[in-house]
Design a protein around this motif. Structure first.
Motif, mmCIF file in Angstrom:
data_model
loop_
_atom_site.group_PDB
_atom_site.id
_atom_site.type_symbol
_atom_site.label_atom_id
_atom_site.label_comp_id
_atom_site.label_asym_id
_atom_site.label_seq_id
_atom_site.Cartn_x
_atom_site.Cartn_y
_atom_site.Cartn_z
ATOM 1 N N UNK A 64 1.019 -1.249 0.375
ATOM 2 C CA UNK A 64 0.005 -0.470 0.288
ATOM 3 C C UNK A 64 1.230 1.608 0.114
ATOM 4 N N UNK A 65 1.662 1.132 0.690
ATOM 5 C CA UNK A 65 2.526 2.637 0.691
ATOM 6 C C UNK A 65 3.347 2.337 0.196
ATOM 7 N N UNK A 120 -2.259 8.538 -5.888
ATOM 8 C CA UNK A 120 -2.093 6.828 -6.005
ATOM 9 C C UNK A 120 -2.627 6.370 -4.866
ATOM 10 N N UNK A 121 -4.004 5.510 -5.028
ATOM 11 C CA UNK A 121 -4.630 4.703 -3.754
ATOM 12 C C UNK A 121 -4.604 3.674 -4.054
ATOM 13 N N UNK A 122 -4.365 2.289 -3.215
ATOM 14 C CA UNK A 122 -4.166 1.147 -3.687
ATOM 15 C C UNK A 122 -5.528 0.659 -2.389
ATOM 16 N N UNK A 123 -6.188 0.208 -3.501
ATOM 17 C CA UNK A 123 -7.899 -1.094 -2.049
ATOM 18 C C UNK A 123 -6.816 -2.642 -2.601
ATOM 19 N N UNK A 124 -6.662 -3.046 -0.838
ATOM 20 C CA UNK A 124 -6.267 -3.983 -0.397
ATOM 21 C C UNK A 124 -7.729 -5.334 0.734
ATOM 22 N N UNK A 125 -7.931 -6.734 -0.103
ATOM 23 C CA UNK A 125 -8.486 -6.827 0.673
ATOM 24 C C UNK A 125 -8.527 -8.345 0.271
ATOM 25 N N UNK A 126 -8.967 -8.796 1.851
ATOM 26 C CA UNK A 126 -8.930 -10.665 2.217
ATOM 27 C C UNK A 126 -10.189 -11.218 2.109
ATOM 28 N N UNK A 127 -10.126 -12.086 1.229
ATOM 29 C CA UNK A 127 -11.163 -13.102 1.358
ATOM 30 C C UNK A 127 -11.074 -14.615 2.375
ATOM 31 N N UNK A 128 -11.639 -14.720 3.599
ATOM 32 C CA UNK A 128 -11.718 -15.369 4.785
ATOM 33 C C UNK A 128 -12.418 -16.530 4.978
ATOM 34 N N UNK A 129 -13.014 -17.787 4.615
ATOM 35 C CA UNK A 129 -14.069 -18.903 4.638
ATOM 36 C C UNK A 129 -14.751 -19.065 3.436
ATOM 37 N N UNK A 131 -8.431 -2.912 3.959
ATOM 38 C CA UNK A 131 -7.280 -1.760 4.244
ATOM 39 C C UNK A 131 -6.576 -1.319 3.509
ATOM 40 N N UNK A 132 -6.641 0.161 3.745
ATOM 41 C CA UNK A 132 -5.886 1.281 2.620
ATOM 42 C C UNK A 132 -5.066 1.665 4.023
ATOM 43 N N UNK A 133 -3.695 2.892 3.425
ATOM 44 C CA UNK A 133 -2.907 3.645 4.250
ATOM 45 C C UNK A 133 -3.613 3.354 5.139
ATOM 46 N N UNK A 134 -4.955 4.179 5.675
ATOM 47 C CA UNK A 134 -5.338 5.091 6.309
ATOM 48 C C UNK A 134 -5.837 3.681 7.548
#
Length: 347
Positions: free
Chosen positions: A131-132, A142-151, A266-269
């Motif tokens: 992200x940084x 510029x920004x990045x979107x992070x995501x995680x799928x669990x289950x 998650x983002x940087x903030x």
């Protein structure tokens, strides 16, 4: 943890994506985009016709089930972006082989780790480093979107642990300039938590499922990231059993297999989590018009809902949601748990 890249991450991802797409090593599917407003929140609704085609070589129900190969065990060099840390690589950055948004890439553990286990400090630290690294001197916005799928109910498609990244600028298309990822709507009002008081989760009043968000300090340590993640996870776990067991949050295991299905963003903030009770939900469609569509009206949702983005496979589904935004509110309420936490103010 340092990525140790020889060039800026956005330039590297874009170069590798273009090369892989042009050579046919990944399959990019275009989508039609519409913006719809449901309960005061603007959502990207993407229609991808390529998803609707029924397979022509269906196997009979009694055919033996073969174990799927792990695409992340030995990733194709044509999709591999980088390995890090340089001195002893523990992670691969890999292009998504079937993207619908340009420059969609993944952070994958080199060694097998279960997608259903709780994230570790190193996973979160590596995610934050990506992200940084997305913010460069040439494009500080510029920004990045992070995501995680669990289950089982999260929309996860692979059991080998991986987090996913979507560049926000690539998610936007003409006509969606005023759209913002849902997590950013929370970030604008998040206040730094006080070390001496319990965390105050913020929520969006128009979002019809349980969700919990906390701010991230500038340049957080791996310990800080993990502590925030566990706090959010415990809140999400409590939401899944609200009114049933009354089990104390402190008794929730913080390592090994997760006790719930959930999506993390998650983002940087900001870090945001929502517990999931279903992967899919139905919208009413014209079944005559959808006779050549697999499971007409059935939507599958993953962590991109935390970016206020979702995808449909059929014209009827697209029309149903565009003409009746309340159907989207019902879909989101179906896949998530009811909101019960009121410790934080609505936005």
């Amino acid at each position: 943890m340092q990525l140790g890249l020889s060039e800026a991450l956005p330039a590297l991802v874009a170069r590798r994506f273009t090369a892989a797409r042009d050579a046919g090593h990944l399959i990019f599917s275009k989508t039609h985009l519409s913006i719809i407003n449901a309960a005061g929140i603007s959502y990207q609704l993407r229609y991808c016709p390529a998803l609707a085609k029924k397979p022509s070589n269906l196997k009979p129900d009694n055919a033996p089930k073969l174990q799927k190969p792990d695409p992340f065990e030995n990733p194709s060099p044509d999709l591999l972006i980088a390995q890090f840390p340089p001195e002893n690589p523990a992670y691969n950055l890999i292009l998504n082989k079937f993207p619908v948004i340009p420059n969609h890439f993944l952070l994958v553990t080199k060694d097998w780790q279960a997608q259903t286990d709780l994230l570790e400090k190193a996973d979160l630290e590596a995610t934050y480093e990506c992200l940084k690294a997305w913010n460069t001197k040439d494009d500080s916005d510029a920004s990045l979107f992070a995501f995680f799928n669990s289950g089982d109910d999260s929309g996860a498609s692979q059991p080998h642990r991986h987090l996913q990244f979507l560049p926000v600028e690539d998610m936007r298309q003409p006509g969606s300039e005023n759209w913002h990822p849902l997590i950013d709507l929370l970030a604008t009002e998040l206040a730094s938590p006080s070390p001496s008081s319990p965390p105050k989760f913020k929520h969006l009043s128009g979002l019809p499922f349980a969700h919990f968000a906390l701010p991230l300090p500038p340049n957080p340590s791996a310990d800080t990231l993990h502590s925030i993640y566990i706090t959010l996870y415990k809140a999400a776990a409590a939401a899944t059993r609200a009114g049933s067991s009354g089990q104390d949050n402190e008794s929730v295991s913080t390592q090994g297999p997760a006790s719930i299905s959930y999506n993390l963003a998650m983002t940087r903030s900001t870090m945001l989590i929502c517990p999931r009770r279903q992967e899919t939900a139905l919208v009413p469609v014209d079944h005559v018009a959808a006779r050549d569509v697999v499971d007409p009206g059935l939507l599958s949702l993953n962590g991109t809902i935390l970016a206020a983005t979702l995808m449909v496979k059929a014209q009827g589904e697209w029309d149903s949601l565009r003409e009746n935004p309340e159907h989207l509110t019902q879909v989101l309420a179906t896949v998530g748990y009811p909101r019960t936490d009121s410790r934080g103010p609505s936005l």
